[in-house]
Motif scaffolding. Sequence first.
Motif, PDB file in Angstrom:
ATOM      1  N   LEU A  37       0.397  -1.614   0.045  1.00 18.26           N
ATOM      2  CA  LEU A  37       0.168  -0.096  -0.030  1.00 18.26           C
ATOM      3  C   LEU A  37       0.991   0.737  -0.455  1.00 18.26           C
ATOM      4  O   LEU A  37       2.088   1.414   0.218  1.00 18.26           O
ATOM      5  N   LYS A  85       0.323   4.895   1.382  1.00 18.85           N
ATOM      6  CA  LYS A  85      -0.152   5.720   1.673  1.00 18.85           C
ATOM      7  C   LYS A  85       0.456   7.615   2.079  1.00 18.85           C
ATOM      8  O   LYS A  85       1.346   7.833   2.298  1.00 18.85           O
ATOM      9  N   ASP A 101      -0.330  11.298   4.030  1.00 18.69           N
ATOM     10  CA  ASP A 101      -0.815  11.739   5.133  1.00 18.69           C
ATOM     11  C   ASP A 101      -1.771  13.210   4.355  1.00 18.69           C
ATOM     12  O   ASP A 101      -1.184  14.043   4.217  1.00 18.69           O
ATOM     13  N   PHE A 124      -3.019   8.994   7.759  1.00 15.82           N
ATOM     14  CA  PHE A 124      -2.398   7.922   6.504  1.00 15.82           C
ATOM     15  C   PHE A 124      -3.820   7.495   6.268  1.00 15.82           C
ATOM     16  O   PHE A 124      -4.189   6.508   6.704  1.00 15.82           O
ATOM     17  N   VAL A 125      -3.689   8.318   4.627  1.00 15.23           N
ATOM     18  CA  VAL A 125      -4.842   7.307   4.500  1.00 15.23           C
ATOM     19  C   VAL A 125      -4.246   6.722   3.463  1.00 15.23           C
ATOM     20  O   VAL A 125      -3.162   7.320   2.565  1.00 15.23           O
ATOM     21  N   THR A 126      -4.767   5.697   2.368  1.00 11.97           N
ATOM     22  CA  THR A 126      -4.317   4.901   1.090  1.00 11.97           C
ATOM     23  C   THR A 126      -4.877   5.572  -0.232  1.00 11.97           C
ATOM     24  O   THR A 126      -5.452   6.610   0.218  1.00 11.97           O
ATOM     25  N   THR A 150      -7.913  11.555  -1.898  1.00 13.78           N
ATOM     26  CA  THR A 150      -6.366  11.643  -2.202  1.00 13.78           C
ATOM     27  C   THR A 150      -5.679  11.668  -3.386  1.00 13.78           C
ATOM     28  O   THR A 150      -4.507  12.055  -3.535  1.00 13.78           O
TER      29      THR A 150
END
Length: 137
Positions: free
Chosen positions: A10, A12, A14, A21-23, A75
């Motif tokens: 993955l 990720k 910030d 943290f987000v994918t 994202t």
Amino acid sequence: MTAQNGKDLLLKLDLTGAGSFVTVAGLRSTRISFNAETVDVTSLESQGGWRELLGGAGVRSAAVSGAGVFVDAGTDERARQMFFDGTVGQFQVIVPDFGIIEGPFQISAIEYSGAYNGEATYDLTLASAGALSFTAI
């Protein structure tokens, strides 16, 4: 080590700078590579004419790339803005049964494409922009 599922590698991002943290949305493939430049200190006195390298010297770097389906999520928006602003952000790369690589990266390329009879896709390239940390899983 047993075989790993590719979807578990993955990338990720910030989103806020607060360590949350987000994918990165829509990714189908992710790749990370590490590089270390060597410093050649070979001289006429080198034993047998063999090359000698200076340990612990040289520049280390990492490159991350990914490709996926454009979904226009938070994202995507953050990555686009980082690219156009030329800013450096905090990213994590999670390698299953290995560890988490975390640190500053700059987005060096974003490519969007689409076929008449297919989905819109994108490719993303990141370059390390400082010291990276590694945490074993």
